[in-house]
Motif scaffolding. Structure first.
Motif, short mmCIF file in Angstrom:
data_model
loop_
_atom_site.label_atom_id
_atom_site.label_comp_id
_atom_site.label_asym_id
_atom_site.label_seq_id
_atom_site.Cartn_x
_atom_site.Cartn_y
_atom_site.Cartn_z
N HIS A 30 11.63 -21.35 -27.83
CA HIS A 30 11.09 -20.21 -27.07
C HIS A 30 12.22 -19.40 -26.43
N GLU A 31 11.97 -18.11 -26.30
CA GLU A 31 12.89 -17.20 -25.62
C GLU A 31 12.43 -17.08 -24.18
N ILE A 32 13.29 -17.43 -23.25
CA ILE A 32 12.91 -17.52 -21.85
C ILE A 32 13.48 -16.36 -21.05
N HIS A 33 12.58 -15.70 -20.31
CA HIS A 33 13.04 -14.77 -19.28
C HIS A 33 12.93 -15.54 -17.97
N TYR A 34 14.07 -15.85 -17.40
CA TYR A 34 14.16 -16.68 -16.20
C TYR A 34 14.59 -15.81 -15.04
N GLY A 35 13.90 -15.93 -13.94
CA GLY A 35 14.37 -15.15 -12.82
C GLY A 35 13.63 -15.38 -11.53
N LEU A 36 14.37 -15.19 -10.47
CA LEU A 36 13.81 -15.24 -9.13
C LEU A 36 13.36 -13.85 -8.68
N ASP A 37 13.84 -12.84 -9.37
CA ASP A 37 13.50 -11.47 -9.02
C ASP A 37 12.37 -10.97 -9.90
N PHE A 38 11.54 -10.15 -9.35
CA PHE A 38 10.38 -9.62 -10.04
C PHE A 38 10.79 -8.57 -11.06
N ASP A 39 10.36 -8.75 -12.31
CA ASP A 39 10.67 -7.82 -13.39
C ASP A 39 9.38 -7.56 -14.18
N PRO A 40 8.61 -6.54 -13.80
CA PRO A 40 7.31 -6.32 -14.45
C PRO A 40 7.41 -6.09 -15.96
N GLN A 41 8.44 -5.42 -16.41
CA GLN A 41 8.58 -5.16 -17.85
C GLN A 41 8.73 -6.47 -18.62
N ALA A 42 9.55 -7.38 -18.10
CA ALA A 42 9.73 -8.67 -18.77
C ALA A 42 8.42 -9.47 -18.78
N PRO A 47 4.01 -13.07 -23.56
CA PRO A 47 2.60 -13.42 -23.59
C PRO A 47 2.26 -14.70 -22.82
N PHE A 48 3.27 -15.50 -22.50
CA PHE A 48 3.03 -16.73 -21.75
C PHE A 48 3.89 -16.75 -20.50
N TRP A 49 3.27 -17.13 -19.38
CA TRP A 49 3.97 -17.21 -18.11
C TRP A 49 3.88 -18.63 -17.58
N LEU A 50 5.01 -19.18 -17.21
CA LEU A 50 5.06 -20.48 -16.55
C LEU A 50 5.54 -20.22 -15.13
N LEU A 51 4.67 -20.47 -14.17
CA LEU A 51 4.99 -20.24 -12.76
C LEU A 51 5.27 -21.57 -12.09
N VAL A 52 6.42 -21.65 -11.47
CA VAL A 52 6.82 -22.84 -10.70
C VAL A 52 7.05 -22.35 -9.28
N TRP A 136 4.67 -33.36 -17.41
CA TRP A 136 3.55 -32.43 -17.54
C TRP A 136 3.80 -31.43 -18.67
N LEU A 137 4.98 -30.84 -18.68
CA LEU A 137 5.33 -29.84 -19.68
C LEU A 137 5.29 -30.42 -21.09
N THR A 138 5.89 -31.55 -21.29
CA THR A 138 5.94 -32.13 -22.64
C THR A 138 4.56 -32.55 -23.13
N GLY A 139 3.62 -32.73 -22.20
CA GLY A 139 2.26 -33.07 -22.59
C GLY A 139 1.50 -31.93 -23.24
N TRP A 140 1.95 -30.70 -23.04
CA TRP A 140 1.22 -29.55 -23.62
C TRP A 140 2.11 -28.52 -24.30
N LEU A 141 3.39 -28.76 -24.34
CA LEU A 141 4.33 -27.77 -24.89
C LEU A 141 3.97 -27.31 -26.30
N ASP A 142 3.46 -28.20 -27.11
CA ASP A 142 3.13 -27.84 -28.49
C ASP A 142 1.90 -26.93 -28.60
N ARG A 143 1.21 -26.68 -27.49
CA ARG A 143 0.03 -25.82 -27.49
C ARG A 143 0.35 -24.35 -27.25
N ILE A 144 1.59 -24.04 -26.91
CA ILE A 144 1.96 -22.64 -26.66
C ILE A 144 1.91 -21.86 -27.96
#
Length: 144
Positions: A30-42, A47-52, A136-144
């Motif tokens: 997967h290609e990850i857009h990682y950030g602490l700053d808000f970037d609405p375009q990204a 299509p998938f958001w992982l919020l921590v 938790w992540l590895t339990g569902w990662l293949d469903r993305i």
């Protein structure tokens, strides 16, 4: 797939967890857009958001996540997006992982769909928060 890894943190705990999840997502292709700053375009391009996120004060969002929350209120249709929520908190507080209780309804009302059940990680547990999140992540990662 493009994934937005959205982090809400005050003291760095949620960021430490996200730092452990990112390479697992990348190694799955997967290609990850990682950030602490808000970037609405990204966000719109992913299509998938992982919020921590941690919870601040009396069940509130961390300050750096407030622009994202306000943005959600103005989005007419996010039905093309799926998400997963990971909360980090201390169960000795009555607002344990309260940020999830704010984010989940806001995401759903915008049309976004949860991919999996949210996880509430208690920092009081013996297992490290990072290990709980990875399991938790590895339990569902293949469903993305």
């Amino acid at each position: 797939m493009k994934i937005a890894l959205i982090i809400g943190t005050t003291l760095g705990g949620a960021e430490a967890v996200a730092d452990e999840l990112q390479p697992v997502l990348e190694s799955a292709g997967h290609e990850i857009h990682y950030g602490l700053d808000f970037d609405p375009q990204a966000l719109l391009e992913a299509p998938f958001w992982l919020l921590v996120t941690s919870t601040h004060g009396a069940g509130e969002l961390p300050e750096n996540l407030l622009p994202f929350a306000h943005w959600l209120e103005t989005q007419p249709d996010l039905s093309q997006h799926r998400y997963a929520l990971c909360g980090i908190g201390d169960s000795s507080y009555d607002t344990f992982c309260g940020a999830l209780d704010l984010l989940d309804p806001a995401l759903r009302s915008s049309g976004a769909t949860p991919l999996v059940d949210k996880i509430r990680i208690d920092v009081q547990q013996i297992d490290l928060p990072e290990d709980q999140a990875l399991s938790w992540l590895t339990g569902w990662l293949d469903r993305i």
